[in-house]
Structures are given as structure tokens and as C-alpha cells.
Design an enzyme around this catalytic site. Sequence first.
Site, mmCIF file in Angstrom:
data_model
loop_
_atom_site.group_PDB
_atom_site.id
_atom_site.type_symbol
_atom_site.label_atom_id
_atom_site.label_comp_id
_atom_site.label_asym_id
_atom_site.label_seq_id
_atom_site.Cartn_x
_atom_site.Cartn_y
_atom_site.Cartn_z
ATOM 1 N N CYS A 248 -1.644 9.404 3.555
ATOM 2 C CA CYS A 248 -1.533 8.948 2.167
ATOM 3 C C CYS A 248 -2.761 9.391 1.377
ATOM 4 O O CYS A 248 -2.698 9.596 0.175
ATOM 5 C CB CYS A 248 -1.383 7.444 2.126
ATOM 6 S SG CYS A 248 -2.589 6.640 3.165
ATOM 7 N N GLU B 36 0.879 -1.172 0.000
ATOM 8 C CA GLU B 36 0.000 0.000 0.000
ATOM 9 C C GLU B 36 0.908 1.211 0.000
ATOM 10 O O GLU B 36 1.669 1.408 0.940
ATOM 11 C CB GLU B 36 -0.908 -0.055 1.224
ATOM 12 C CG GLU B 36 -1.612 -1.408 1.249
ATOM 13 C CD GLU B 36 -2.654 -1.554 2.315
ATOM 14 O OE1 GLU B 36 -3.347 -0.572 2.560
ATOM 15 O OE2 GLU B 36 -2.752 -2.636 2.882
HETATM 16 N N1 NAD Z 1 -1.535 3.478 0.773
HETATM 17 C C1 NAD Z 1 -1.599 3.510 2.085
HETATM 18 O O1 NAD Z 1 -2.475 2.914 2.702
HETATM 19 C C2 NAD Z 1 -0.569 4.296 2.871
HETATM 20 C C3 NAD Z 1 -0.792 4.530 4.224
HETATM 21 C C4 NAD Z 1 0.155 5.256 4.945
HETATM 22 C C5 NAD Z 1 1.295 5.732 4.331
HETATM 23 N N2 NAD Z 1 1.489 5.503 3.012
HETATM 24 C C6 NAD Z 1 2.672 6.055 2.346
HETATM 25 O O2 NAD Z 1 3.811 5.908 3.194
HETATM 26 C C7 NAD Z 1 4.743 6.964 2.959
HETATM 27 C C8 NAD Z 1 5.132 7.609 4.282
HETATM 28 O O3 NAD Z 1 5.652 6.667 5.159
HETATM 29 P P1 NAD Z 1 7.228 6.452 5.385
HETATM 30 O O4 NAD Z 1 7.946 7.740 5.234
HETATM 31 O O5 NAD Z 1 7.372 5.708 6.663
HETATM 32 O O6 NAD Z 1 7.575 5.487 4.158
HETATM 33 P P2 NAD Z 1 8.938 4.735 3.830
HETATM 34 O O7 NAD Z 1 8.709 4.014 2.560
HETATM 35 O O8 NAD Z 1 10.096 5.654 3.906
HETATM 36 O O9 NAD Z 1 9.138 3.687 5.031
HETATM 37 C C9 NAD Z 1 8.177 2.697 5.308
HETATM 38 C C10 NAD Z 1 8.847 1.533 6.022
HETATM 39 O O10 NAD Z 1 9.773 0.894 5.131
HETATM 40 C C11 NAD Z 1 11.024 0.728 5.769
HETATM 41 N N3 NAD Z 1 12.069 0.679 4.734
HETATM 42 C C12 NAD Z 1 12.806 1.715 4.237
HETATM 43 N N4 NAD Z 1 13.653 1.247 3.271
HETATM 44 C C13 NAD Z 1 13.428 -0.085 3.161
HETATM 45 C C14 NAD Z 1 13.960 -1.116 2.326
HETATM 46 N N5 NAD Z 1 14.899 -0.853 1.424
HETATM 47 N N6 NAD Z 1 13.477 -2.362 2.460
HETATM 48 C C15 NAD Z 1 12.509 -2.648 3.364
HETATM 49 N N7 NAD Z 1 11.976 -1.713 4.191
HETATM 50 C C16 NAD Z 1 12.424 -0.447 4.087
HETATM 51 C C17 NAD Z 1 11.104 1.898 6.711
HETATM 52 O O11 NAD Z 1 12.086 1.676 7.700
HETATM 53 C C18 NAD Z 1 9.681 1.927 7.242
HETATM 54 O O12 NAD Z 1 9.498 0.955 8.238
HETATM 55 C C19 NAD Z 1 4.022 7.914 2.014
HETATM 56 O O13 NAD Z 1 4.480 7.676 0.708
HETATM 57 C C20 NAD Z 1 2.548 7.524 2.162
HETATM 58 O O14 NAD Z 1 1.749 7.854 1.056
HETATM 59 C C21 NAD Z 1 0.587 4.795 2.269
#
Ligand code: NAD
Length: 522
Positions: free
Chosen positions: A320, A286
Site C-alpha cells: 500500500c 486502512e
Molecule cells: N493502508 C494500509 O495500511 C494497507 C495495507 C495493506 C493493503 N492495503 C490496501 O489493500 C488493497 C489490497 O488488498 P486486497 O486486494 O486484499 O483488498 P480487498 O479490499 O480486495 O480485500 C480485503 C479484504 O476484504 C474482504 N472483502 C472483500 N469484499 C468485501 C465486502 N464486501 N465486505 C467485507 N469484506 C470484503 C476480502 O475478502 C479481504 O479479506 C490495496 O488497495 C492496498 O492499498 C492498505
Amino acid sequence: MAQLPAFANEPVLELRRASVRAQLTDGLGRLDRELPLSVPVMIGDDAHRGTELDSTDPGAPERIVATAALAGGEQVDAAVTTARAGFRSWSAVDAGERAAALARAAEWMRERRLELAALEVRECAKPWPEADADVCEAIDFLEYYARAAVELARGRPLIQLPGERNELRYVPRGVVAVISPWNFPLAIPCGMSAAALATGNAVVLKPAEQSPGCALRLVQALRAGGVPPAAISLVPGDGDTGAALVRHPGVHTLAFTGSLPVGLEIVRAAAEITPGQDHLKRVVAELGGKNCVIVDADADLDEAVPGIVSSAFVYAGQKCSAAARVLAHERIADQLIERIAGAVGVLVVGQAGDLGTQVPPVIERAAQERVDRYASMASEQGRIVARVERVPERGWFCPPTVAADLPAGSPVLREEIFGPLLTIDRIRDVEQGCEIVDGLPYALTGGLFARDPTTVRYVRDRSPVGNLYVNRGITGAMVGRQPFGGNRLSGTGTKAGGPDYLLQFVEPRATTENTMRHGLVA
Ligand SMILES: NC(=O)c1ccc[n+]([C@@H]2O[C@H](COP(=O)([O-])OP(=O)(O)OC[C@H]3O[C@@H](n4cnc5c(N)ncnc54)[C@H](O)[C@@H]3O)[C@@H](O)[C@H]2O)c1
């Protein structure tokens, strides 16, 4: 086990009451005396310390909210190994018993809802109404998936012929790696974990580095409810911890919510078969959005203006689902710009803990810099029509900003900014608005303000977004009422909080038995 009562959404707190407000302030005071929380790596019954990673208060960055151990590759490996053992026993538990454990975890959260909301206020700068709603959503996910899993465990009916018995059952897949973001620090990791656990999988949770304290509380709730420690481990850490978990051959399902670039990396890594892996990994992703609201010439602007402003600026645009672009019919565009500018001008920007705050700081310095960069680009390429300059000095604040008349190719109009910056474009008609929406790579949420039912049907049929909201704000999806999730580059199209979500966490198995020559065994 007793049947659970019908699902109902957890009611939010009545924040207008002075007594409720006093309870919140007390809850925050109690939490502050406990800080910083210590978050270990939790693998089965063991708790490990290690290199530390702090989460801090976005509104007072010198305040450490939680000190978490950073899980390295060895600990990730140990957590997955423990989860494999946990899977064997947890998957053998009756679906009704598993549901009862999740319902008890929900009760644990209910009893501590003020403290949990206070933790979100501090760790992620969620204003009180948002923090309270997030706790309620976490409770909803537990209760909703608990019931849905009992239903799913009954299987589905198949065509039966004389002499043949056909059965379709859904069985858990194995170890689920849950990798979550910080912006719904309890509800999102809770939803993904609850779905996995309700269906009998074991979970290794890697929360966002910005919100390990909230993740600790989630694991405590699940274990207090009766989920065995081997079935829910916690590996706090950064992107490297997440990447190690993604690559681990013992993981069967990756449940990820976060940004598009990380999601794409996970999809790529999951396609690799690593030594020791004898299955295909499934990715539930997501991702981000660039959410547009179309406003037709006949729209009720008294409804549109507050709906748009709250969707764009509440929680500083860090949902999001937040509104990022308004596509306004040219006949009402000037009036709408003027009214939105007026409403944005009086937004209350402040600390998350102050009741009444609408726009808190963004999560961290890097986010502040990113939003500032896009705001500068918007002022160079277009016209700034509103900007609230009076923001507190302490904390990662970004002035709420509205920009108009940007050129069609501007990155401000296409990329996810994830902050309090809204743009307004003029459109000839609703059809052109739909073309703009259709031309975007993201398709998460969308909005329409229009009176004509034909227009509503037209936009519903043309819009690629996962969640379309008509004549209302575009955030705040409720479990069971607005199953939530996006299409295109916004995700794999699963709908959290909806009837199909659990199917991501199970495998269907069909059994066919020839019963023709077998009588009853007495
Ligand atoms: N579609 C939805 O339901 C939804 C809901 C909430 C947030 N979001 C999205 O999330 C983003 C904001 O959240 P964020 O800043 O925490 O996102 P992010 O992608 O930076 O991080 C999300 C998670 O992924 C981990 N991560 C980072 N690099 C990784 C890798 N290479 N491999 C595996 N895991 C890794 C992070 O440590 C964290 O736990 C925005 O883009 C938002 O739109 C989407």
C-alpha cells in the site's frame, strides 16, 4: 506476572550468510512436503469443513498451498456468538496476563520463523527478505501492543479536587471483526488482532481468500500463547463472508485493511443499525494509496534512484505504501528518467523462492490483467521509458514498467494500480509537486528527495500524507518507529504500530466519586 522487557524490533535474518540461506531452502522443502495445508473454519474449540476455497502459488498457479473451508452466514453467526461469550471471560483477564499470552504467541512465531516465511513465499509470492520482514513485523505487533495495553490499562490522570475522586479507564468494546488483505499476510491480520486482543476484545478473523494458510498459523500462534479459543475464531472465505461479518449485529468494531471500494462499502454497511444491535459500530479502515515521490533539483540522485526503484518495484509494487508516481524537478527530470530506466532494466524478475529475486509475480490473474490494462493505457497516452520484457512464463508476472509524460487527467496518474508500474512527471518546482499531491484523493505515503532544510520543512507542512519519508525509500514502516496509516480516502487516520492505535479498540469510561463524607471503612 513478570514485567515484559522494553520493546525492541525483531531483527531480520542476515540473508547474505550461506548458512541462513541454506536454512531457508530447507524450510521451503519442509513446507512443500506439508502442502496443501487444510484450513478449517475455527469457532471456539470446534473446527468445521465445508465448501472449499483454494489458495495457490502465484508463481506456479497449479500448486495448491491451502485448502480452506468457506465460512457461510451461519458459521459467521456462530463465530460471533462464540466471540461474545469469549469476550466476557477474556475481558476479565488482567491486562498483564493478556500481554503475557501475546508475548508467548510472539515466541511461537519466532521459533517457526523460517516455516512462516516459507509459507508467505509460496502463498503470496513474497520474496525471502519481504517474507522474513513480514514475520518480524507480526512479532513486533504482538510485543508492542502487549506492552501498550498494559500501559493503557492504567488509565489517564485527571484533575482531582478535595472530596472528589476522578478516574478514567479504558475498557474493551466487545467483538472485533478483523478483515485483512493478502499483501502482508501475517503482519496485518496479526496487528489488528493483537491490538484487539491486548485490550481485552474477542476477535473473529476473516482473512483474505488468497492467504488463509498464513491466517491459520496466526490463529495457532495466538491459541498456543494462551488466548482462549472462544476469543479468537477464524472464518476463512471471500467477500461475502466478510460482508456477513460486517452486517452482523453482534460485532462492535470493524478493523479493516484493504482496498478503497471495499472500505467504503464497509463504512456504509456499518452505519446501518440491524435488528438486535444496541450500539454503534466503529470502523478502523486502512485503505489504498497513490504515493508520490517529489525529487527537487538539488536532490542527491545517487540516493534517489535506488530509493525510488526499490519503493516502486520490490514485491512487484504490491505494498500500500509503494511509490507510484515520481514528480521530478524539470532541471533534473531527463537525467532522473534515464537513471531510473537504467536501474529498472537490471531488476531481477523471478520466482519468490529464488534468493535474489526483486520482482516476483503479482498475486493472481485478475491483478495481472489489471496491471496490463494500465500499462497499455500508459503506452497509448504517454511514453514508456523502461520495460523489462524478460519475465518467467509460468506465474502471474507483469513486466516492470516506467512511463513518463502522461496527460494530467490520465487514470494511470490517479488510480491505485497495485503493481510494478511507475510514472514520472515533470514539475516546475517543489510547490507544483505539492499541489499535485494535494490534488489526489489518497494520502497514504509520500517521499521527498531534497537537500535544502527549508524545502524539507515546506513539504512536511504542506503534505497531507500519513507517512512522509525524506531522502529514503517510502516503504518498510517499522513498528514503534514509523506509526503507519493514511488520511483522506486512504483511511480513518489510525496509526498502526503507534502509541494511539489501541484507542480504536477501547471505550473511555470516567467514574467520579464523592468522597467528602466517607471516611475509611476499617
Ligand atoms: N493502508 C494500509 O495500511 C494497507 C495495507 C495493506 C493493503 N492495503 C490496501 O489493500 C488493497 C489490497 O488488498 P486486497 O486486494 O486484499 O483488498 P480487498 O479490499 O480486495 O480485500 C480485503 C479484504 O476484504 C474482504 N472483502 C472483500 N469484499 C468485501 C465486502 N464486501 N465486505 C467485507 N469484506 C470484503 C476480502 O475478502 C479481504 O479479506 C490495496 O488497495 C492496498 O492499498 C492498505
